[in-house]
Design a protein around this motif. Sequence first.
Motif, PDB file in Angstrom:
ATOM      1  N   MET A   1      66.356 145.979   8.186  1.00 33.56           N
ATOM      2  CA  MET A   1      66.456 144.561   7.955  1.00 33.56           C
ATOM      3  C   MET A   1      65.304 143.792   8.595  1.00 33.56           C
ATOM      4  SD  MET A   1      68.692 143.148   6.088  1.00 33.56           S
ATOM      5  CE  MET A   1      70.352 143.119   5.541  1.00 33.56           C
ATOM      6  N   LYS A   2      64.923 144.155   9.807  1.00 34.48           N
ATOM      7  CA  LYS A   2      63.876 143.418  10.502  1.00 34.48           C
ATOM      8  C   LYS A   2      62.561 143.486   9.731  1.00 34.48           C
ATOM      9  CE  LYS A   2      65.795 143.560  15.075  1.00 34.48           C
ATOM     10  NZ  LYS A   2      65.576 143.767  16.470  1.00 34.48           N
ATOM     11  N   GLY A   3      62.248 144.628   9.147  1.00 29.65           N
ATOM     12  CA  GLY A   3      61.027 144.778   8.369  1.00 29.65           C
ATOM     13  C   GLY A   3      61.040 143.866   7.148  1.00 29.65           C
ATOM     14  N   ARG A   4      62.185 143.757   6.497  1.00 31.31           N
ATOM     15  CA  ARG A   4      62.307 142.897   5.311  1.00 31.31           C
ATOM     16  C   ARG A   4      62.194 141.419   5.706  1.00 31.31           C
ATOM     17  NH1 ARG A   4      67.166 142.504   0.947  1.00 31.31           N
ATOM     18  NH2 ARG A   4      66.021 141.132  -0.436  1.00 31.31           N
ATOM     19  N   GLN A   5      62.819 141.025   6.796  1.00 31.53           N
ATOM     20  CA  GLN A   5      62.731 139.644   7.267  1.00 31.53           C
ATOM     21  C   GLN A   5      61.289 139.288   7.631  1.00 31.53           C
ATOM     22  OE1 GLN A   5      65.570 139.521  10.470  1.00 31.53           O
ATOM     23  NE2 GLN A   5      67.279 138.938   9.110  1.00 31.53           N
ATOM     24  N   PHE A   6      60.595 140.234   8.241  1.00 36.39           N
ATOM     25  CA  PHE A   6      59.195 140.004   8.585  1.00 36.39           C
ATOM     26  C   PHE A   6      58.364 139.792   7.323  1.00 36.39           C
ATOM     27  CE2 PHE A   6      54.874 141.621   9.212  1.00 36.39           C
ATOM     28  CZ  PHE A   6      54.435 140.725  10.181  1.00 36.39           C
ATOM     29  N   LEU A   7      58.592 140.613   6.276  1.00 40.20           N
ATOM     30  CA  LEU A   7      57.852 140.462   5.024  1.00 40.20           C
ATOM     31  C   LEU A   7      58.137 139.114   4.365  1.00 40.20           C
ATOM     32  CD1 LEU A   7      58.014 144.012   3.404  1.00 40.20           C
ATOM     33  CD2 LEU A   7      56.013 142.819   4.308  1.00 40.20           C
ATOM     34  N   ILE A   8      59.389 138.681   4.413  1.00 38.82           N
ATOM     35  CA  ILE A   8      59.747 137.376   3.850  1.00 38.82           C
ATOM     36  C   ILE A   8      59.041 136.270   4.637  1.00 38.82           C
ATOM     37  CG2 ILE A   8      61.650 135.728   3.535  1.00 38.82           C
ATOM     38  CD1 ILE A   8      63.425 138.195   2.893  1.00 38.82           C
ATOM     39  N   TRP A   9      59.074 136.364   5.954  1.00 37.14           N
ATOM     40  CA  TRP A   9      58.417 135.387   6.814  1.00 37.14           C
ATOM     41  C   TRP A   9      56.912 135.361   6.548  1.00 37.14           C
ATOM     42  CZ3 TRP A   9      54.793 135.931  10.760  1.00 37.14           C
ATOM     43  CH2 TRP A   9      54.582 134.796  11.537  1.00 37.14           C
ATOM     44  N   LEU A  10      56.285 136.538   6.491  1.00 38.64           N
ATOM     45  CA  LEU A  10      54.851 136.647   6.250  1.00 38.64           C
ATOM     46  C   LEU A  10      54.493 136.096   4.869  1.00 38.64           C
ATOM     47  CD1 LEU A  10      52.109 137.594   7.265  1.00 38.64           C
ATOM     48  CD2 LEU A  10      52.601 139.847   6.288  1.00 38.64           C
ATOM     49  N   THR A  11      55.285 136.398   3.868  1.00 40.09           N
ATOM     50  CA  THR A  11      55.048 135.879   2.526  1.00 40.09           C
ATOM     51  C   THR A  11      55.126 134.355   2.527  1.00 40.09           C
ATOM     52  OG1 THR A  11      55.963 137.887   1.551  1.00 40.09           O
ATOM     53  CG2 THR A  11      55.819 135.953   0.114  1.00 40.09           C
ATOM     54  N   GLY A  12      56.104 133.798   3.224  1.00 40.53           N
ATOM     55  CA  GLY A  12      56.237 132.339   3.318  1.00 40.53           C
ATOM     56  C   GLY A  12      55.015 131.705   3.960  1.00 40.53           C
ATOM     57  N   ILE A  13      54.526 132.312   5.036  1.00 38.94           N
ATOM     58  CA  ILE A  13      53.332 131.791   5.720  1.00 38.94           C
ATOM     59  C   ILE A  13      52.127 131.849   4.786  1.00 38.94           C
ATOM     60  CG2 ILE A  13      51.695 132.211   7.616  1.00 38.94           C
ATOM     61  CD1 ILE A  13      54.328 130.957   8.528  1.00 38.94           C
ATOM     62  N   ILE A  14      51.960 132.942   4.063  1.00 39.91           N
ATOM     63  CA  ILE A  14      50.830 133.090   3.134  1.00 39.91           C
ATOM     64  C   ILE A  14      50.916 132.040   2.024  1.00 39.91           C
ATOM     65  CG2 ILE A  14      49.814 134.613   1.382  1.00 39.91           C
ATOM     66  CD1 ILE A  14      50.496 136.961   3.311  1.00 39.91           C
ATOM     67  N   VAL A  15      52.109 131.818   1.500  1.00 37.89           N
ATOM     68  CA  VAL A  15      52.292 130.815   0.445  1.00 37.89           C
ATOM     69  C   VAL A  15      51.953 129.419   0.970  1.00 37.89           C
ATOM     70  CG1 VAL A  15      54.026 129.646  -0.990  1.00 37.89           C
ATOM     71  CG2 VAL A  15      53.923 132.150  -0.938  1.00 37.89           C
ATOM     72  N   ILE A  16      52.384 129.091   2.168  1.00 45.15           N
ATOM     73  CA  ILE A  16      52.085 127.778   2.752  1.00 45.15           C
ATOM     74  C   ILE A  16      50.580 127.612   2.957  1.00 45.15           C
ATOM     75  CG2 ILE A  16      52.312 126.380   4.848  1.00 45.15           C
ATOM     76  CD1 ILE A  16      55.237 127.449   5.009  1.00 45.15           C
ATOM     77  N   ILE A  17      49.937 128.615   3.509  1.00 43.70           N
ATOM     78  CA  ILE A  17      48.483 128.550   3.721  1.00 43.70           C
ATOM     79  C   ILE A  17      47.764 128.403   2.392  1.00 43.70           C
ATOM     80  CG2 ILE A  17      46.462 129.879   4.470  1.00 43.70           C
ATOM     81  CD1 ILE A  17      48.257 130.970   6.764  1.00 43.70           C
ATOM     82  N   TRP A  18      48.193 129.177   1.396  1.00 44.05           N
ATOM     83  CA  TRP A  18      47.593 129.090   0.065  1.00 44.05           C
ATOM     84  C   TRP A  18      47.788 127.693  -0.512  1.00 44.05           C
ATOM     85  CZ3 TRP A  18      49.964 128.283  -4.724  1.00 44.05           C
ATOM     86  CH2 TRP A  18      49.139 128.448  -5.830  1.00 44.05           C
ATOM     87  N   ALA A  19      49.012 127.169  -0.443  1.00 42.91           N
ATOM     88  CA  ALA A  19      49.310 125.855  -1.018  1.00 42.91           C
ATOM     89  C   ALA A  19      48.500 124.751  -0.351  1.00 42.91           C
ATOM     90  CB  ALA A  19      50.800 125.552  -0.906  1.00 42.91           C
ATOM     91  N   LEU A  20      48.258 124.860   0.938  1.00 42.64           N
ATOM     92  CA  LEU A  20      47.491 123.843   1.648  1.00 42.64           C
ATOM     93  C   LEU A  20      46.002 123.921   1.343  1.00 42.64           C
ATOM     94  CD1 LEU A  20      49.214 123.877   5.155  1.00 42.64           C
ATOM     95  CD2 LEU A  20      49.379 122.098   3.398  1.00 42.64           C
ATOM     96  N   ASN A  21      45.536 125.047   0.824  1.00 45.11           N
ATOM     97  CA  ASN A  21      44.104 125.251   0.625  1.00 45.11           C
ATOM     98  C   ASN A  21      43.668 125.369  -0.824  1.00 45.11           C
ATOM     99  OD1 ASN A  21      42.837 125.442   3.389  1.00 45.11           O
ATOM    100  ND2 ASN A  21      44.606 126.782   3.602  1.00 45.11           N
ATOM    101  N   VAL A  22      44.581 125.210  -1.763  1.00 48.68           N
ATOM    102  CA  VAL A  22      44.217 125.251  -3.176  1.00 48.68           C
ATOM    103  C   VAL A  22      44.054 123.808  -3.664  1.00 48.68           C
ATOM    104  CG1 VAL A  22      45.012 125.847  -5.492  1.00 48.68           C
ATOM    105  CG2 VAL A  22      45.348 127.448  -3.617  1.00 48.68           C
ATOM    106  N   PRO A  23      42.870 123.482  -4.183  1.00 46.99           N
ATOM    107  CA  PRO A  23      42.651 122.102  -4.640  1.00 46.99           C
ATOM    108  C   PRO A  23      43.405 121.835  -5.942  1.00 46.99           C
ATOM    109  CG  PRO A  23      40.656 123.414  -4.929  1.00 46.99           C
ATOM    110  CD  PRO A  23      41.682 124.296  -4.282  1.00 46.99           C
ATOM    111  N   PHE A  24      44.415 120.990  -5.876  1.00 44.08           N
ATOM    112  CA  PHE A  24      45.171 120.658  -7.076  1.00 44.08           C
ATOM    113  C   PHE A  24      45.448 119.169  -7.204  1.00 44.08           C
ATOM    114  CE2 PHE A  24      48.363 121.298  -3.857  1.00 44.08           C
ATOM    115  CZ  PHE A  24      49.316 120.339  -4.121  1.00 44.08           C
ATOM    116  N   LEU A  25      45.172 118.396  -6.164  1.00 44.43           N
ATOM    117  CA  LEU A  25      45.382 116.950  -6.213  1.00 44.43           C
ATOM    118  C   LEU A  25      44.129 116.279  -6.777  1.00 44.43           C
ATOM    119  CD1 LEU A  25      46.916 116.415  -2.668  1.00 44.43           C
ATOM    120  CD2 LEU A  25      48.136 116.336  -4.842  1.00 44.43           C
TER     121      LEU A  25
END
Length: 178
Positions: A1-25
Amino acid sequence: MKGRQFLIWLTGIIVIIWALNVPFLTSLAIKDGNSGQVLLSLPMKPDDSFSLRYIHSIHRTTVIEKYYIDEHLNLVVDEMIFDSYGVGIPSELEPGQQLAMENGKFILRNVNRKLPYFDQRIGQEIANHVLMVKGREIPLSWISLPGSSVRFQAIRETSLQYFERGLSQWLNKRILKP
């Protein structure tokens, strides 16, 4: 379970970083004419419009140029409103353009001139350039010094860039008044 939670957490962080750095506005940017630094950006969507009002240096009458942003980030000259013909005022109609007289003013419609950007020197004495957008009137002399050059350009920004610039403008007391 801990490995899966870490992957979910890491994926969330990557998505947030991506969303903040992709020019769409999409924003209307006013840049310093020399350095290219964005002095002001205003959120806009394709087909949103803005106007530039100024006093003609020779005729001493008001001119209003109306623009909109197209889907390719061009600034499209849509209309010009002026009091009289003369230097710097169109004297012939191009195909598709219409000239009307309303309330004592000439209105040149369907100009349809696409510009990737345009440069504007801020008037020092007479012109009193004013950006009119979304019910606000913003003198260009609030953005840069009279006599300086600014560039109008539609750009795509990241949400991080937009937030950072907004915070900087607020901290510098450049809050726009409606």
